[in-house]
Design a protein around this motif. Sequence first.
Motif, mmCIF file in Angstrom:
data_model
loop_
_atom_site.group_PDB
_atom_site.id
_atom_site.type_symbol
_atom_site.label_atom_id
_atom_site.label_comp_id
_atom_site.label_asym_id
_atom_site.label_seq_id
_atom_site.Cartn_x
_atom_site.Cartn_y
_atom_site.Cartn_z
ATOM 1 N N LYS A 139 97.014 -32.616 2.719
ATOM 2 C CA LYS A 139 97.503 -32.484 1.290
ATOM 3 C C LYS A 139 98.379 -31.017 0.916
ATOM 4 C CE LYS A 139 97.031 -32.940 -3.572
ATOM 5 N NZ LYS A 139 95.864 -33.171 -4.882
ATOM 6 N N GLY A 140 99.479 -31.221 0.745
ATOM 7 C CA GLY A 140 100.450 -29.862 0.560
ATOM 8 C C GLY A 140 100.712 -28.994 1.729
ATOM 9 N N LEU A 141 100.444 -29.539 2.903
ATOM 10 C CA LEU A 141 100.670 -28.661 4.134
ATOM 11 C C LEU A 141 101.943 -28.842 4.757
ATOM 12 C CD1 LEU A 141 97.064 -27.874 5.697
ATOM 13 C CD2 LEU A 141 98.492 -26.288 4.420
ATOM 14 N N SER A 142 102.488 -28.335 5.442
ATOM 15 C CA SER A 142 103.888 -28.770 6.327
ATOM 16 C C SER A 142 103.436 -28.995 7.656
ATOM 17 C CB SER A 142 105.059 -27.662 6.095
ATOM 18 O OG SER A 142 104.553 -26.643 6.747
ATOM 19 N N THR A 143 102.118 -28.557 8.094
ATOM 20 C CA THR A 143 101.700 -28.709 9.360
ATOM 21 C C THR A 143 101.205 -30.332 9.412
ATOM 22 O OG1 THR A 143 100.800 -26.705 9.480
ATOM 23 C CG2 THR A 143 100.059 -27.976 11.038
ATOM 24 N N PRO A 144 101.539 -31.133 10.520
ATOM 25 C CA PRO A 144 101.236 -32.302 10.679
ATOM 26 C C PRO A 144 99.904 -32.688 10.807
ATOM 27 C CG PRO A 144 102.883 -31.952 12.202
ATOM 28 C CD PRO A 144 102.342 -30.529 11.644
ATOM 29 N N MET A 145 99.131 -33.687 10.252
ATOM 30 C CA MET A 145 97.796 -34.257 10.015
ATOM 31 C C MET A 145 97.249 -34.011 11.464
ATOM 32 S SD MET A 145 95.336 -34.510 8.311
ATOM 33 C CE MET A 145 93.641 -34.792 9.238
ATOM 34 N N PRO A 146 97.730 -34.466 12.339
ATOM 35 C CA PRO A 146 97.214 -34.564 13.654
ATOM 36 C C PRO A 146 96.831 -33.083 14.279
ATOM 37 C CG PRO A 146 98.783 -36.121 14.117
ATOM 38 C CD PRO A 146 98.817 -35.507 12.482
ATOM 39 N N VAL A 147 97.731 -32.036 13.811
ATOM 40 C CA VAL A 147 97.430 -30.766 14.481
ATOM 41 C C VAL A 147 96.389 -30.180 13.509
ATOM 42 C CG1 VAL A 147 98.439 -28.415 14.217
ATOM 43 C CG2 VAL A 147 99.846 -30.410 14.961
ATOM 44 N N ILE A 148 96.300 -30.386 12.475
ATOM 45 C CA ILE A 148 95.071 -30.223 11.497
ATOM 46 C C ILE A 148 93.857 -30.642 12.155
ATOM 47 C CG2 ILE A 148 94.048 -29.891 9.315
ATOM 48 C CD1 ILE A 148 96.372 -28.357 9.275
ATOM 49 N N LEU A 149 94.107 -32.062 12.348
ATOM 50 C CA LEU A 149 92.609 -32.517 12.784
ATOM 51 C C LEU A 149 92.309 -32.206 14.009
ATOM 52 C CD1 LEU A 149 90.922 -34.894 11.794
ATOM 53 C CD2 LEU A 149 92.202 -36.687 12.985
ATOM 54 N N VAL A 150 93.049 -32.027 15.173
ATOM 55 C CA VAL A 150 92.724 -31.404 16.666
ATOM 56 C C VAL A 150 91.997 -29.971 16.303
ATOM 57 C CG1 VAL A 150 93.738 -30.652 18.468
ATOM 58 C CG2 VAL A 150 94.636 -32.904 18.048
ATOM 59 N N GLY A 151 92.757 -29.222 15.377
ATOM 60 C CA GLY A 151 91.981 -27.894 15.173
ATOM 61 C C GLY A 151 90.693 -27.959 14.667
ATOM 62 N N VAL A 152 90.515 -28.850 13.552
ATOM 63 C CA VAL A 152 89.026 -29.111 13.064
ATOM 64 C C VAL A 152 88.216 -29.535 13.971
ATOM 65 C CG1 VAL A 152 87.605 -30.354 11.562
ATOM 66 C CG2 VAL A 152 89.841 -29.475 10.810
ATOM 67 N N ILE A 153 88.573 -30.345 14.898
ATOM 68 C CA ILE A 153 87.514 -30.856 16.031
ATOM 69 C C ILE A 153 87.400 -29.950 17.189
ATOM 70 C CG2 ILE A 153 87.270 -32.748 17.691
ATOM 71 C CD1 ILE A 153 88.623 -34.626 15.500
ATOM 72 N N GLY A 154 88.408 -29.241 17.645
ATOM 73 C CA GLY A 154 88.546 -28.441 18.614
ATOM 74 C C GLY A 154 87.779 -27.004 18.264
ATOM 75 N N GLY A 155 87.920 -26.576 17.190
ATOM 76 C CA GLY A 155 87.240 -25.509 16.652
ATOM 77 C C GLY A 155 85.875 -25.592 16.447
ATOM 78 N N THR A 156 85.744 -26.714 16.124
ATOM 79 C CA THR A 156 83.983 -27.008 16.057
ATOM 80 C C THR A 156 83.300 -26.924 17.034
ATOM 81 O OG1 THR A 156 84.516 -28.358 13.769
ATOM 82 C CG2 THR A 156 82.265 -28.729 14.567
ATOM 83 N N LEU A 157 83.860 -27.852 17.982
ATOM 84 C CA LEU A 157 83.158 -27.858 19.361
ATOM 85 C C LEU A 157 83.136 -26.447 20.080
ATOM 86 C CD1 LEU A 157 84.917 -31.189 20.615
ATOM 87 C CD2 LEU A 157 82.745 -31.030 19.957
ATOM 88 N N VAL A 158 84.280 -25.645 20.021
ATOM 89 C CA VAL A 158 84.448 -24.550 20.750
ATOM 90 C C VAL A 158 83.645 -23.423 20.049
ATOM 91 C CG1 VAL A 158 85.782 -22.712 21.545
ATOM 92 C CG2 VAL A 158 86.443 -25.090 21.742
ATOM 93 N N HIS A 159 83.810 -23.313 18.752
ATOM 94 C CA HIS A 159 83.182 -22.166 17.906
ATOM 95 C C HIS A 159 82.026 -22.673 17.028
ATOM 96 C CE1 HIS A 159 85.712 -19.387 20.056
ATOM 97 N NE2 HIS A 159 86.889 -19.996 19.450
ATOM 98 N N GLY A 160 81.805 -23.906 16.956
ATOM 99 C CA GLY A 160 80.720 -24.103 15.828
ATOM 100 C C GLY A 160 81.272 -24.202 14.550
ATOM 101 N N MET A 161 80.267 -23.816 13.577
ATOM 102 C CA MET A 161 80.719 -24.049 12.137
ATOM 103 C C MET A 161 81.937 -23.152 11.782
ATOM 104 S SD MET A 161 80.081 -25.671 9.339
ATOM 105 C CE MET A 161 78.691 -26.111 9.486
ATOM 106 N N ILE A 162 81.952 -21.829 12.134
ATOM 107 C CA ILE A 162 83.033 -21.068 11.921
ATOM 108 C C ILE A 162 84.465 -21.557 12.443
ATOM 109 C CG2 ILE A 162 82.884 -19.458 13.706
ATOM 110 C CD1 ILE A 162 83.388 -18.222 10.241
ATOM 111 N N GLY A 163 84.160 -22.342 13.654
ATOM 112 C CA GLY A 163 85.550 -22.901 14.255
ATOM 113 C C GLY A 163 86.104 -23.880 13.366
ATOM 114 N N LEU A 164 85.289 -24.560 12.417
ATOM 115 C CA LEU A 164 85.621 -25.437 11.628
ATOM 116 C C LEU A 164 86.871 -25.058 10.826
ATOM 117 C CD1 LEU A 164 85.029 -28.366 10.305
ATOM 118 C CD2 LEU A 164 83.709 -27.165 8.831
ATOM 119 N N PHE A 165 87.042 -23.824 10.485
ATOM 120 C CA PHE A 165 87.950 -22.970 9.693
ATOM 121 C C PHE A 165 88.885 -22.578 10.528
ATOM 122 C CE2 PHE A 165 84.366 -23.534 6.891
ATOM 123 C CZ PHE A 165 84.807 -24.113 6.029
#
Length: 190
Positions: A139-165
């Motif tokens: 909502k409200g982002l110009s970045t496509p949803m798959p990019v955000i979703l890959v960032g959330v999942i990949g960041g969480t897998l690599v860096h844990g809770m802080i990677g979520l953001f």
Amino acid sequence: LLKFVLAAIISGFLLIPGPVLVHSFKNVLRHVAAVRAEAFVDLAGATIRNVSRGVIGIAVLQALLSGVGLLFIGIPAAGFFSFLVLLLGIVQVGPSIVLIPVIVWTWFTMDTLTAALFTAYMIPVNLIDNILRPLVLAKGLSTPMPVILVGVIGGTLVHGMIGLFIGPIVLSIVWQLLIVWTRDQREYLI
């Protein structure tokens, strides 16, 4: 869990001087990328807000709804199971690990009507994150949803809770840089 508690404490300390920090960060970036500095800082802020709402907000909603269902039919330790649903929702595992065994348990210990009603209520509660999270994250982002979703999942897998953001912020900014770069290249070619 320790990383989560530490991140929550640090976030609490940064909440009060937050607007001043954002302004300072924009000033520093103006020297590095004068034209688009504010846009990138605003994009990072919007991404953090959407990820917070999409991940933590949906996890809280799921925990509340599952807690209501668990309390309504009298499941022992309903508060503990609701807390597990919240925790698993935040760490992106999902509540199925907790809710499916509870649903199965109700079929063995309760009458058929109660178990069927509980199952009919809990299945949508279990799947609500799959429907609402993509809507809230994008909502409200110009970045496509798959990019955000890959960032959330990949960041969480690599860096844990802080990677979520961190994951979605980095991928959002990289995506925007890629878009700007390709647009600039086209403008020079024409």
